[in-house]
Design a protein around this motif. Structure first.
Motif, PDB file in Angstrom:
ATOM      1  N   ALA A  36     -27.996   3.544 -18.104  1.00 41.11           N
ATOM      2  CA  ALA A  36     -28.320   2.336 -18.686  1.00 41.11           C
ATOM      3  C   ALA A  36     -26.982   1.560 -18.957  1.00 41.11           C
ATOM      4  N   LEU A  37     -26.241   2.288 -19.647  1.00 40.50           N
ATOM      5  CA  LEU A  37     -24.780   1.808 -20.000  1.00 40.50           C
ATOM      6  C   LEU A  37     -24.079   1.149 -18.580  1.00 40.50           C
ATOM      7  N   LEU A  38     -24.183   1.877 -17.594  1.00 40.24           N
ATOM      8  CA  LEU A  38     -23.720   1.354 -16.358  1.00 40.24           C
ATOM      9  C   LEU A  38     -24.616   0.098 -15.723  1.00 40.24           C
ATOM     10  N   ALA A  39     -25.716   0.011 -15.959  1.00 39.82           N
ATOM     11  CA  ALA A  39     -26.562  -1.025 -15.437  1.00 39.82           C
ATOM     12  C   ALA A  39     -26.185  -2.466 -16.203  1.00 39.82           C
ATOM     13  N   ALA A  40     -25.791  -2.145 -17.409  1.00 43.35           N
ATOM     14  CA  ALA A  40     -25.484  -3.410 -18.081  1.00 43.35           C
ATOM     15  C   ALA A  40     -24.167  -3.953 -17.861  1.00 43.35           C
ATOM     16  N   GLN A  41     -23.250  -3.451 -17.002  1.00 47.11           N
ATOM     17  CA  GLN A  41     -21.873  -3.860 -16.707  1.00 47.11           C
ATOM     18  C   GLN A  41     -22.009  -5.235 -15.862  1.00 47.11           C
ATOM     19  N   PRO A  42     -20.948  -5.866 -15.636  1.00 45.04           N
ATOM     20  CA  PRO A  42     -21.102  -6.944 -14.592  1.00 45.04           C
ATOM     21  C   PRO A  42     -20.710  -6.120 -13.266  1.00 45.04           C
ATOM     22  N   ASP A  43     -21.619  -7.132 -12.398  1.00 43.56           N
ATOM     23  CA  ASP A  43     -21.246  -6.366 -10.776  1.00 43.56           C
ATOM     24  C   ASP A  43     -20.097  -7.061 -10.187  1.00 43.56           C
ATOM     25  N   SER A  44     -19.250  -7.820 -10.978  1.00 42.01           N
ATOM     26  CA  SER A  44     -18.044  -8.497 -10.151  1.00 42.01           C
ATOM     27  C   SER A  44     -16.807  -7.568 -10.324  1.00 42.01           C
ATOM     28  N   PRO A  45     -15.875  -7.656  -9.526  1.00 42.72           N
ATOM     29  CA  PRO A  45     -14.628  -6.553  -9.845  1.00 42.72           C
ATOM     30  C   PRO A  45     -13.902  -6.969 -10.853  1.00 42.72           C
ATOM     31  N   PRO A  46     -13.546  -5.776 -11.423  1.00 44.94           N
ATOM     32  CA  PRO A  46     -12.416  -5.898 -12.620  1.00 44.94           C
ATOM     33  C   PRO A  46     -11.400  -6.777 -12.273  1.00 44.94           C
ATOM     34  N   PRO A  47     -10.861  -7.657 -13.045  1.00 47.86           N
ATOM     35  CA  PRO A  47      -9.740  -8.532 -12.764  1.00 47.86           C
ATOM     36  C   PRO A  47      -8.602  -7.666 -12.295  1.00 47.86           C
ATOM     37  N   ALA A  48      -7.874  -8.420 -11.477  1.00 45.06           N
ATOM     38  CA  ALA A  48      -6.439  -7.820 -11.023  1.00 45.06           C
ATOM     39  C   ALA A  48      -5.137  -8.247 -12.184  1.00 45.06           C
ATOM     40  N   ASP A  49      -5.329  -7.634 -12.888  1.00 44.22           N
ATOM     41  CA  ASP A  49      -4.495  -7.816 -14.099  1.00 44.22           C
ATOM     42  C   ASP A  49      -3.389  -6.525 -14.230  1.00 44.22           C
ATOM     43  N   GLU A  50      -2.962  -6.536 -15.580  1.00 47.39           N
ATOM     44  CA  GLU A  50      -1.857  -5.647 -15.719  1.00 47.39           C
ATOM     45  C   GLU A  50      -2.370  -4.107 -15.803  1.00 47.39           C
ATOM     46  N   ALA A  58     -22.650  -4.481  -0.136  1.00 49.53           N
ATOM     47  CA  ALA A  58     -22.862  -5.382  -1.112  1.00 49.53           C
ATOM     48  C   ALA A  58     -23.196  -4.404  -2.359  1.00 49.53           C
ATOM     49  N   GLU A  59     -24.210  -3.507  -2.028  1.00 50.35           N
ATOM     50  CA  GLU A  59     -24.759  -2.683  -2.976  1.00 50.35           C
ATOM     51  C   GLU A  59     -23.697  -1.783  -3.654  1.00 50.35           C
ATOM     52  N   LEU A  60     -22.934  -1.331  -2.503  1.00 51.43           N
ATOM     53  CA  LEU A  60     -21.837  -0.037  -2.931  1.00 51.43           C
ATOM     54  C   LEU A  60     -20.640  -1.036  -3.850  1.00 51.43           C
ATOM     55  N   GLU A  61     -20.479  -2.336  -3.561  1.00 49.16           N
ATOM     56  CA  GLU A  61     -19.556  -3.098  -4.159  1.00 49.16           C
ATOM     57  C   GLU A  61     -19.862  -3.097  -5.559  1.00 49.16           C
ATOM     58  N   ALA A  62     -21.248  -3.622  -5.493  1.00 53.76           N
ATOM     59  CA  ALA A  62     -21.912  -3.942  -7.252  1.00 53.76           C
ATOM     60  C   ALA A  62     -21.900  -2.673  -8.051  1.00 53.76           C
ATOM     61  N   LEU A  63     -22.258  -1.494  -7.282  1.00 55.58           N
ATOM     62  CA  LEU A  63     -22.476  -0.365  -8.081  1.00 55.58           C
ATOM     63  C   LEU A  63     -21.152  -0.037  -8.467  1.00 55.58           C
ATOM     64  N   SER A  64     -20.196   0.174  -7.634  1.00 56.98           N
ATOM     65  CA  SER A  64     -18.718   0.662  -8.014  1.00 56.98           C
ATOM     66  C   SER A  64     -17.873  -0.549  -9.098  1.00 56.98           C
ATOM     67  N   ASN A  65     -18.313  -1.774  -9.017  1.00 57.34           N
ATOM     68  CA  ASN A  65     -17.650  -2.559  -9.895  1.00 57.34           C
ATOM     69  C   ASN A  65     -18.234  -2.511 -11.199  1.00 57.34           C
ATOM     70  N   ARG A  66     -19.674  -2.122 -11.509  1.00 54.76           N
ATOM     71  CA  ARG A  66     -20.265  -1.897 -12.750  1.00 54.76           C
ATOM     72  C   ARG A  66     -19.657  -0.615 -13.471  1.00 54.76           C
ATOM     73  N   LEU A  67     -19.339   0.439 -12.691  1.00 60.12           N
ATOM     74  CA  LEU A  67     -18.962   1.750 -13.066  1.00 60.12           C
ATOM     75  C   LEU A  67     -17.214   1.365 -13.441  1.00 60.12           C
ATOM     76  N   ALA A  68     -16.632   0.696 -12.767  1.00 65.99           N
ATOM     77  CA  ALA A  68     -15.384   0.401 -13.030  1.00 65.99           C
ATOM     78  C   ALA A  68     -14.878  -0.138 -14.207  1.00 65.99           C
ATOM     79  N   HIS A  69     -16.071  -1.378 -14.739  1.00 66.16           N
ATOM     80  CA  HIS A  69     -16.015  -1.823 -15.873  1.00 66.16           C
ATOM     81  C   HIS A  69     -16.388  -0.894 -16.948  1.00 66.16           C
ATOM     82  N   ALA A  70     -17.107   0.035 -16.738  1.00 60.59           N
ATOM     83  CA  ALA A  70     -17.372   0.999 -17.574  1.00 60.59           C
ATOM     84  C   ALA A  70     -16.206   1.770 -18.152  1.00 60.59           C
TER      85      ALA A  70
END
Length: 605
Positions: A143-157, A46-58
């Motif tokens: 700090a920038l990364l910590a402010a990102q959402p911890d949900s996965p980025p959307p599976a969009d285009e 769960a922690e790895l998922e949240a951290l990688s999701n935040r960085l992916a959003h960044a």
């Protein structure tokens, strides 16, 4: 018969074959399980998922998405795995940039890949001249990364498709420049699904990861455990280079699986590793010597021999070894076909050697922006219309029992301690030295298990010193590609047909069987005190032996890294009984200036 041996079909949904999709299941099933351990640090799924999701959003916020390449230059830490996953989730492909590589090589790879962004850390920014606005620092931008959402980025285009690149691995190139192999998601997913089945990995396993991200076998070590809910134990760079440290880590982590090259396994055996009946050893990257196979069979419950080039996604054939007298590369993995072809491209009869050509779902997209080379090595697959075969340049044959044998290279590409090396790349760089008229580089194994790169040089006038030639090559080649010996010749020996007579090249005279002698004898007139261990013909495996012998003789142990970056005089002085207390400044600051930046870059956080 051949069609039956190549009938390796395994069902999976190619339309949903991306790495983030494959890894999503274990996160849902095992959120509280430990996904990664590195020293005292650990991360749950769960922690790895949240951290990688935040960085992916960044990354998405910086415009990173499908079809783009992101440089990944980080030390071996949890952040390295987080970054790897985040790039994939953002839809882009990662390009590993090993901090231990020369600055010139890193700069070439970054420019050749046309990186959209560099993902690195503050301590490594001096390695690569890259604009800050096209750089994301995992520490300074925390700090920038910590402010990102911890949900996965959307599976969009913007998300990756199965045929999009997942990573680009640079391998040695015969022209003097490395070339990037573009590996798509569907090839990696097929590989991971096959590996989970055989050799096999389950949620109860702990895999000790020892390989640099720049070597494609690290894909198995970092992604296979995450695909089944297992645990990764991440070894540091120093631990991976030290037999005793690796033994201790195997024991303390209770690891059940490890993948490594024969050189690393031999280092472990020589360090006294006892193994376990429940342990599974995966070995590949270069041929498995029978004596090493026998030693590992005595220590492990399972021993698997693995074979495959980067161009067909890590491993393409596997074999469980049960008899050290009968070593093969086995059978193709899932959805993979192996054909043995003659010079006309026709199948060789069973038992007759030819070129190993590989087809199936593991075949990659070719070489990055090298269409001519891609067309030369990736040919139409006559058995699968619309698909391609990769010509490996390896020689092999099908046995009558349906197993494959590997008979070495058909050209001058070699594997030394697991690293794939084009001898032509070393020769091309050596030829740029103003005093080198002609040169040829070969691998010699004058003592079993001790393969060495040897450069034969015809000088223009006066023969440059070995140290001068090494320093010249260090500007563009990593340490593992530096020849251990340099031999002066009046002329390169030729065969009657005008080709180089490699069998007539003489053995180097300075080779010594005593690994620790250069360190013990650093004060002797015949040994240059300001030379480093590797400058006197040493290599990684000899370095392990030297450290062990010095510890046995003197009662103290030094990190292997010091043999790479410090002179023998510095090491000998620090180990002398009457030596004064070491100065307060870091050992990095005592290095010659030419080595200091590279050494500093490869020190662990």
């Amino acid at each position: 018969q051949l069609a039956r041996w190549n009938d390796t079909g395994m069902g999976y949904d190619p339309a949903a074959a991306t790495i983030p999709q494959l890894l999503a299941g274990p996160v849902q099933r095992h959120p509280a399980a430990v996904a990664l351990r590195r020293g005292p640090r650990s991360l749950t799924y769960a922690e790895l998922e949240a951290l990688s999701n935040r960085l992916a959003h960044a990354l998405r916020a910086r415009g990173i998405s499908r079809g783009q390449l992101v440089g990944l230059c980080l030390e071996r830490s949890p952040e390295m795995l987080v970054a790897q996953l985040a790039i994939l989730k953002a839809g882009a492909a990662y390009v590993p940039l090993d901090p231990a590589f020369p600055a010139e090589r890193l700069a070439y790879m970054a420019q050749d890949a046309q990186l959209a962004l560099l993902l690195t850390q503050s301590s490594l920014t001096g390695l690569l001249p890259w604009p800050r606005e096209r750089t994301l620092l995992v520490d300074a931008d925390a700090a920038l990364l910590a402010a990102q959402p911890d949900s996965p980025p959307p599976a969009d285009e913007l998300a990756a498709r199965p045929e999009d690149a997942a990573y680009v691995i640079y391998t040695s190139g015969s022209t003097g420049r490395p070339k990037g192999v573009v590996v798509p998601h569907r090839a990696v997913v097929n590989f991971l699904l096959s590996m989970a089945r055989a050799p096999g990995l389950s949620a109860s396993d702990r895999l000790l990861a020892v390989t640099t991200l720049s070597f494609d076998i690290a894909v198995l070590e970092l992604l296979l455990p995450l695909s089944v809910g297992a645990q990764i134990v991440l070894a540091s760079r120093d631990e991976a280079m030290d037999g005793q440290a690796l033994c201790a880590l195997l024991l303390s982590s209770q690891a059940t699986v490890m993948q490594a090259t024969p050189a690393t396994w031999r280092m472990l055996v020589e360090a006294g590793w006892a193994g376990s009946p429940a342990f599974k050893a995966l070995i590949g990257g270069e041929p498995l010597p029978p004596d090493l196979a026998a030693q590992l069979l005595e220590r492990c419950g399972q021993l698997w021999n693995m074979y495959g080039p980067t161009e067909t996604t890590v491993w393409s054939t596997i074999m469980r070894i049960t008899d050290a007298r009968d070593i093969t590369i086995g059978r193709p993995i899932a959805n993979t076909q192996v054909h043995i072809l003659d010079p006309r491209g026709q199948p060789c009869p069973i038992g007759v050697p030819g070129e190993i050509c590989i087809g199936g779902d593991g075949v990659t997209l070719g070489y990055l922006r090298r269409p001519e080379l891609t067309a030369e090595r990736f040919i139409d697959d006559p058995w699968r219309p619309g698909a391609r075969l990769y010509r490996t340049g390896d020689r092999g044959r099908w046995r009558h029992d349906g197993l494959l044998e590997h008979h070495g290279r058909m050209d001058f590409q070699v594997k030394v301690r697991g690293y794939r090396i084009e001898l032509g790349e070393i020769e091309a760089n050596l030829a740029t030295h103003p005093q080198v008229a002609r040169n040829v580089v070969i691998v010699r194994e004058d003592r079993p298990g001790d393969a060495r790169l040897v450069a034969y040089v015809v000088p223009r006038d006066e023969m440059p010193g070995a140290q001068a030639l090494r320093e010249h090559l260090r500007q563009s080649l990593p340490e593992y590609m530096l020849p251990q010996h340099y031999v002066q010749l009046q002329a390169i020996p030729l065969l009657p047909n005008g080709k180089i007579d490699r069998k007539a090249l003489p053995a180097p005279t300075e080779a010594s069987a005593d690994a620790s002698a250069p360190v013990r004898d650093a004060a002797a007139p015949r040994t240059p005190a300001e030379a480093a261990f590797f400058d006197l013909g040493g290599h990684s495996l000899l370095a392990m032996r030297a450290v062990g012998e010095m510890e046995a003789a003197l009662g103290s142990r030094i990190p292997v890294r010091r043999l790479i970056f410090e002179t023998l005089a510095q090491i000998a002085a620090s180990m002398a009984p009457e030596a004064a207390p070491p100065p307060r400044r870091s050992w990095l600051d005592r290095l010659p200036r030419s080595r200091r930046a590279r050494a500093r870059a490869s020190v662990e956080d």
